[in-house]
Scaffold this active site. Structure first.
Site, PDB file in Angstrom:
ATOM      1  N   THR A 168       0.848  -1.194   0.000  1.00  0.00           N
ATOM      2  CA  THR A 168       0.000   0.000   0.000  1.00  0.00           C
ATOM      3  C   THR A 168       0.880   1.240   0.000  1.00  0.00           C
ATOM      4  O   THR A 168       1.885   1.298   0.705  1.00  0.00           O
ATOM      5  CB  THR A 168      -0.944   0.030   1.218  1.00  0.00           C
ATOM      6  OG1 THR A 168      -1.877  -1.043   1.094  1.00  0.00           O
ATOM      7  CG2 THR A 168      -1.721   1.333   1.293  1.00  0.00           C
ATOM      8  N   PHE A 170       1.073   5.133   0.891  1.00  0.00           N
ATOM      9  CA  PHE A 170       0.487   6.175   1.720  1.00  0.00           C
ATOM     10  C   PHE A 170       1.100   7.513   1.322  1.00  0.00           C
ATOM     11  O   PHE A 170       2.250   7.566   0.875  1.00  0.00           O
ATOM     12  CB  PHE A 170       0.778   5.917   3.203  1.00  0.00           C
ATOM     13  CG  PHE A 170       0.237   4.608   3.706  1.00  0.00           C
ATOM     14  CD1 PHE A 170      -1.000   4.535   4.321  1.00  0.00           C
ATOM     15  CD2 PHE A 170       0.969   3.436   3.571  1.00  0.00           C
ATOM     16  CE1 PHE A 170      -1.508   3.340   4.785  1.00  0.00           C
ATOM     17  CE2 PHE A 170       0.474   2.223   4.021  1.00  0.00           C
ATOM     18  CZ  PHE A 170      -0.775   2.176   4.635  1.00  0.00           C
TER      19      PHE A 170
END
Length: 269
Positions: A168, A170
């Site tokens: 992921t 960010f």
């Protein structure tokens, strides 16, 4: 000490990413609330997810940056996402009937859940799911290892995600820009004129003719009707470089909506 807001609660992957920014961490329950905390000056930085390698873009983050807040992407953080099957101490697989987690975590672990014939249930976050199963040996949660430390639970099986290279991205948002480092990335948003054939092709050609590498291009509904889109583009370079300034000026001339989201160091794992 610099305060940092993040999409909470504690024990989520966003919490883990925020820990890489500092120690004065303040959880907020929604992505817009994180951004609002930075926009109104309550926090210096905010940490939110923007895309996952399996599930794709986080729409609310893109929409908030495009429509609601005049903030800059100050930094990016990329975390490998290793999902774990979390249970109460002493539980075995045959004890588990139900598993709880955030929708994205469950989507990332569909094969494991199906193989073990467990009933999945959505929770507002991975941390909330873990908190809700405490004391019930028929229930499990899916999340990261930090949850285990927070709530006195155990990992029954680790790395249960369907795809091993799950990660992921960010972004750290701020009111200020990051200075040029020499290894930077810039993010922009734009919309093209509807009545201009080849509009997107022409804009992408601006980067090609200047030998600038595009690292991402994403489309999102503009919320102004079907068939009308915003394009999010990431590319190598910093907006303060002369070449990039010239490119941005040329792109802006060919769009009816244009916004620079920020220039920031490329994340090195």
């Amino acid at each position: 000490m610099t305060s940092i807001s993040f999409l909470g609660p504690k024990g989520t992957f966003t919490h883990e990413a925020a820990n890489m920014m500092g120690e004065d961490l303040i959880p907020y329950c929604t992505i817009p609330a994180v951004m609002e905390s930075v926009a109104n000056g309550d926090c210096s930085f905010g940490v939110v997810p923007i895309e996952n390698s399996i599930e794709g873009p986080v729409g609310i983050t893109l929409d908030s940056l495009a429509h609601k807040f005049d903030l800059k992407i100050f930094k990016e953080i990329i975390l490998p996402i290793n999902q774990n099957f979390i249970v109460n101490p002493g539980c075995k697989m045959e004890d588990i009937e139900d598993v709880y987690s955030h929708a994205q975590a469950l989507a990332q672990c569909q094969d494991f859940v199906r193989k073990n014939n467990i009933q999945p249930h959505y929770a507002i976050s991975t941390a909330r799911a873990a908190k809700d199963i405490i004391g019930d040996k028929s229930k499990a949660a899916i999340g990261n290892s930090k949850i285990v430390e927070l709530y006195g639970l155990e990992i029954l099986e680790s790395n249960i995600q369907d795809v091993d290279n799950n990660a992921t991205r960010f972004v750290v948002v701020s009111k200020k820009d990051h200075e040029l480092t020499g290894d930077d990335k810039t993010s922009i948003i734009f919309s093209i004129y509807e009545d201009k054939p080849g509009g997107l092709y022409n804009i992408l050609g601006i980067f090609e003719k200047n030998n600038i590498n595009l690292t991402k291009i994403e489309s999102r509904p503009s919320k102004k009707g079907l068939g009308k889109y915003l394009f999010f583009v990431d590319f190598n370079g910093h907006k303060d470089e002369e070449l990039i300034q010239n490119i941005l000026e040329e792109v802006q001339e060919q769009t009816y909506y244009f916004k620079v989201l920020g220039s920031y160091p490329q994340y090195v794992r």
